[in-house]
Design an enzyme around this catalytic site. Structure first.
Site, PDB file in Angstrom:
ATOM      1  N   HIS A  57      45.311  47.644 -13.253  1.00 36.07           N
ATOM      2  CA  HIS A  57      45.789  47.609 -11.856  1.00 36.07           C
ATOM      3  C   HIS A  57      47.051  48.416 -11.849  1.00 36.07           C
ATOM      4  O   HIS A  57      47.886  48.618 -12.785  1.00 36.07           O
ATOM      5  CB  HIS A  57      46.313  45.853 -11.719  1.00 36.07           C
TER       6      HIS A  57
ATOM      7  N   ASP B 116      47.891  41.539 -19.412  1.00 34.13           N
ATOM      8  CA  ASP B 116      48.000  41.315 -18.010  1.00 34.13           C
ATOM      9  C   ASP B 116      46.666  40.164 -17.688  1.00 34.13           C
ATOM     10  O   ASP B 116      45.682  40.509 -17.625  1.00 34.13           O
ATOM     11  CB  ASP B 116      47.772  42.466 -17.403  1.00 34.13           C
TER      12      ASP B 116
ATOM     13  N   GLN C 177      44.035  38.245 -13.603  1.00 32.59           N
ATOM     14  CA  GLN C 177      42.941  37.633 -13.090  1.00 32.59           C
ATOM     15  C   GLN C 177      42.257  36.839 -14.094  1.00 32.59           C
ATOM     16  O   GLN C 177      41.349  35.931 -13.726  1.00 32.59           O
ATOM     17  CB  GLN C 177      41.946  39.154 -12.768  1.00 32.59           C
TER      18      GLN C 177
ATOM     19  N   LYS D 250      47.503  33.556  -7.960  1.00 34.42           N
ATOM     20  CA  LYS D 250      45.998  33.560  -8.023  1.00 34.42           C
ATOM     21  C   LYS D 250      45.517  32.413  -8.804  1.00 34.42           C
ATOM     22  O   LYS D 250      44.129  32.404  -9.291  1.00 34.42           O
ATOM     23  CB  LYS D 250      45.692  34.764  -8.834  1.00 34.42           C
TER      24      LYS D 250
ATOM     25  N   CYS E 259      43.906  48.517  -5.651  1.00 30.94           N
ATOM     26  CA  CYS E 259      45.065  48.940  -6.302  1.00 30.94           C
ATOM     27  C   CYS E 259      44.744  49.187  -7.941  1.00 30.94           C
ATOM     28  O   CYS E 259      45.373  48.762  -8.896  1.00 30.94           O
ATOM     29  CB  CYS E 259      45.953  47.636  -6.485  1.00 30.94           C
TER      30      CYS E 259
HETATM   31  N1  C6P Z   1      45.566  42.143  -7.688  1.00 36.66           N
HETATM   32  C1  C6P Z   1      43.692  41.852  -6.150  1.00 36.66           C
HETATM   33  O1  C6P Z   1      43.483  41.752  -4.966  1.00 36.66           O
HETATM   34  P1  C6P Z   1      50.777  40.376  -8.154  1.00 36.66           P
HETATM   35  O2  C6P Z   1      50.587  41.411  -6.844  1.00 36.66           O
HETATM   36  O3  C6P Z   1      52.080  40.890  -8.741  1.00 36.66           O
HETATM   37  O4  C6P Z   1      50.441  38.918  -7.770  1.00 36.66           O
HETATM   38  O5  C6P Z   1      49.495  40.972  -9.080  1.00 36.66           O
HETATM   39  C2  C6P Z   1      49.374  42.046  -9.500  1.00 36.66           C
HETATM   40  C3  C6P Z   1      48.163  42.223 -10.172  1.00 36.66           C
HETATM   41  C4  C6P Z   1      48.135  42.594 -11.675  1.00 36.66           C
HETATM   42  N2  C6P Z   1      47.201  42.697 -12.552  1.00 36.66           N
HETATM   43  C5  C6P Z   1      45.787  42.488 -12.188  1.00 36.66           C
HETATM   44  C6  C6P Z   1      44.661  42.638 -12.591  1.00 36.66           C
HETATM   45  C7  C6P Z   1      45.820  42.153 -10.751  1.00 36.66           C
HETATM   46  O6  C6P Z   1      44.566  42.116 -10.154  1.00 36.66           O
HETATM   47  C8  C6P Z   1      46.880  42.073  -9.652  1.00 36.66           C
HETATM   48  C9  C6P Z   1      46.791  41.597  -8.392  1.00 36.66           C
HETATM   49  C10 C6P Z   1      45.332  41.635  -6.425  1.00 36.66           C
HETATM   50  O7  C6P Z   1      42.987  42.376  -6.897  1.00 36.66           O
HETATM   51  C11 C6P Z   1      46.065  41.955  -5.431  1.00 36.66           C
HETATM   52  S1  C6P Z   1      46.246  43.905  -5.464  1.00 36.66           S
END
Ligand code: C6P
Length: 412
Positions: free
Chosen positions: A127, A204, A207, A230, A369
């Protein structure tokens, strides 16, 4: 189904007030759980209760409300620590989200530790949140970024790993489960390989954490990041797990109130963990709400959720196989979380998402993203559906029906 309990999504939905809502007069079919999950009533109530009955700042006063707020906020750190098998709650730093957690490591660890010639290994599946902070460090410090490729189906190309790891590798920062393809990466294997060259590893888990039981001790990672929103929690709260020796040795990321032990006009010394990294008044209600979300997940059981999602995914793949005009990305049949990205040739993903919305179906369309991964797989945009514990086979069937309608309307 060893010790697994079959979950009833129709019962679970009753805990989520948003499903009482209609979208354009139709029942809401929420299939954008990889972006953010819906919130159970207990989490919503917990935020409300905090502001109605407890609201006070933490760590700053001796009166009852402040004491109660402090205890609840610290307890939330303990719940996260237990949830991921951390040795101590002091290894859990609350942040705004996974993105901020990665930035904390980039600034608090990387900025002072990394020097020209050092390498950080990422994958092209990351991401943007796990790419851009390291590009910032590359530009400031002259480090080199390396990227592990994927094969044509989107699996990490592990054969290429040995050539990318060397004594120059100081950090390996990897995505556990892809937000585009849903594939679950063999992070334990990668961590073991990284350890052989003495590199630290950041996982990370943004997900994976809502779907897969995680034990940081078993994984052997040094850092792990995730976002509360999430995993049924409120927005604006996430966390960084770091081994305590590492966090102890790191510099703060943000400076100011509550992260200090003493301050003179000349200098300051830092507070104990995790407060050294939680400068200023934090998201107290959000932190407590995240703890309540974890209570909910524990009550339902992550393994039960994973089992149910697998059934839903199998059902979706079976139904999609009747639609030969849909191109589904990612390896088939591998372990994956409930995420499917696809395209219909000749129709822009935003148009598909727009028609689905008219039928009350919420999906994400775009680059998710993860532009480097999308480009590697030969696309700019895709439609993504992502499931969670309240989704039903009936909703998948409705999705498939509307996709047939989309094809008909666009005449492709
Ligand atoms: N992906 C998606 O719709 P934040 O925005 O900081 O809560 O999460 C960032 C992030 C980091 N790593 C992974 C693997 C992610 O999937 C995400 C966030 C969302 O796929 C929003 S772009």
């Amino acid at each position: 189904m060893n010790n697994l309990k079959r979950l009833d999504p129709y019962e679970i939905r009753k805990d989520f007030p948003i499903f009482e809502r209609k979208i354009r007069g139709k029942p809401l079919i929420y299939l954008d759980n990889a972006a953010t999950t819906q919130k159970p009533r207990s989490v919503i109530e917990s935020e409300k209760r905090f502001y109605e009955e407890i609201n006070a700042n933490i760590h700053r006063a001796v009166y009852t409300l402040s004491y109660e707020a402090t205890v609840l906020y610290e307890e939330a750190h303990k719940k996260v620590a237990d949830f991921i098998g951390a040795k101590s709650w002091r290894e859990i730093v609350f942040t705004r989200n996974a993105t901020e957690s990665i930035n904390l490591v980039a600034y608090g660890w990387g900025l002072r530790r990394l020097k020209e010639g050092d390498e950080v290994l990422l994958t092209i599946m990351e991401h943007h949140s796990n790419i851009v902070p390291w590009q910032m460090l590359r530009d400031l410090k002259g480090i080199t970024l390396r990227f592990l490729d994927v094969d044509s189906e989107g699996r990490l190309d592990l054969d290429k790993l040995p050539n990318l790891l060397s004594e120059k590798t100081k950090l390996v920062s990897i995505i556990h489960a892809s937000n585009v393809l849903g594939v679950i990466n063999p992070v334990k294997y990668i961590i073991n390989e990284a350890k052989k060259v003495g590199a630290l590893v950041l996982v990370d888990a943004a997900q994976s954490i809502p779907h897969i039981p995680i034990d940081v001790g078993d994984l052997g990672c040094d850092f792990l990041v995730a976002s509360g929103h999430k995993m049924l929690g409120p927005t604006g709260i996430g966390f960084l797990y770091g081994r305590s020796e590492l966090l102890d040795s790191m510099d703060p990321f943000l400076y100011g109130g509550d992260m200090i032990e003493t301050v003179t006009l000349d200098k300051a010394t830092w507070n104990e963990l995790p407060w050294k990294f939680e400068a200023g008044t934090p998201n107290i209600a959000g932190g407590i709400g995240l703890g309540v979300a974890i209570d909910y997940l524990n009550k339902i059981g992550l393994r039960n959720i994973a089992y149910m999602e697998k059934e839903l995914l199998d059902h979706a793949f079976a139904r999609f196989s009747d639609l030969p005009w849909i191109e589904v990305y990612g390896p088939k049949g591998d372990e994956r979380i409930g995420v499917i990205s696809f395209n219909i040739k000749g129709i822009h993903p935003h148009d598909i998402a727009g028609v689905l919305d008219e039928e009350g179906i919420a999906v994400r369309s775009g680059h998710h993203c993860a532009q480097p991964l999308m480009r590697r797989l030969g696309m700019d945009n895709a439609v993504r559906v992502s499931f969670y514990l309240y989704n039903t086979k009936e909703e998948v069937d409705r999705l498939v029906d509307v996709l047939r309608e989309v094809k008909r309307v666009f005449g492709v």
